[in-house]
Design a protein around this motif. Structure first.
Motif: not given
Length: 252
Positions: A110-139
């Protein structure tokens, strides 16, 4: 009553062997069939709805038509009472530890779940962005490779036309060479024929000149001095007659 319901549901699930066998057979057919090569559906970004942080909403929706609004709560309470009354679960120090740990976990979520979730989401978004860039370059690389391959195929198709043009050029060169050689042969034959004709004309002219010279020589040698004097006198008389005739025509 709730304990009987629990036992009846457990016995019914145990006796339903056909359902379990059907599920196993379905899983085996799914693993061995071509469906295992199908693309995996994407995972949901958000989990399903739950109540009290643990109980899924589908359970309440499943029990609501049969037991009403309070049915799930009464079922849970009855199960707890049954477990405690039959001493299937005994409360000891571990239970206190579990309650404390659960309370800490709930507080942390309840106290830190939203912050941790946002941090994990940011890391996940960075990974997704890198994967998307690699995908676009490969395409883009594959698209460029496909375009280059199409261009090479087009060039290969045009290579036949190029070879046909080269064959036509070679045929024209051969034909030109053949015509030039024919023309050269014709000129050589004509030159040699002209030489033969000129040689014949020369021989004829020399023969004629020789004949004329021979005739003149013989004629001159056959004329005597007396005949020469008579011929000269005859020529002079003829000239006088011609002069008189010309004067007479002029006077008339």
């Amino acid at each position: 009553m709730l304990s009987r319901l629990v036992f009846l549901s457990a016995n019914s699930l145990r006796s339903s062997g056909l359902i379990g066998a059907g599920l196993v057979q379905a899983s085996r057919s799914l693993q061995t069939s071509s469906q295992r090569l199908a693309p995996v559906p994407p995972l949901p970004e958000h989990g399903g709805k739950v109540r009290h942080g643990l109980i899924p909403e589908e359970l309440f929706e499943f029990l609501y038509p049969k037991t009403g609004v309070t049915g799930p709560y009464m079922l849970g309470t009855g199960l707890i009472v049954y477990l405690l009354s039959k001493e299937l679960y005994v409360i000891n120090h571990e239970t206190i530890y579990a309650i404390c740990i659960g309370t800490i976990i709930v507080y942390g979520v309840k106290k830190y779940g939203a912050t941790v979730a946002a941090f994990i989401d940011s890391i996940n978004e960075e990974k997704v962005a890198k994967a998307q860039v690699a995908k676009d370059s490969h395409i883009s690389f594959l698209t460029e490779a496909i375009e280059n391959e199409k261009k090479e195929q087009w060039r290969v198709e045009g290579r036949g036309m190029l070879f046909d043009a080269k064959r036509n050029n070679v045929a024209m060169l051969l034909e030109t060479n053949y015509r030039e050689r024919q023309h050269m042969v014709t000129n050589e034959v004509k030159r040699r024929l002209d030489y033969q004709i000129a040689l014949q004309h020369l021989n004829r002219r020399l023969q004629q000149e020789h004949m004329i010279n021979w005739v003149e020589k013989n004629v001159i040698s056959s004329i005597t001095p007396q005949q020469e004097k008579e011929s000269i006198a005859k020529c002079i008389a003829d000239l006088k007659v011609l002069a008189k005739t010309t004067q007479a025509k002029a006077a008339a």
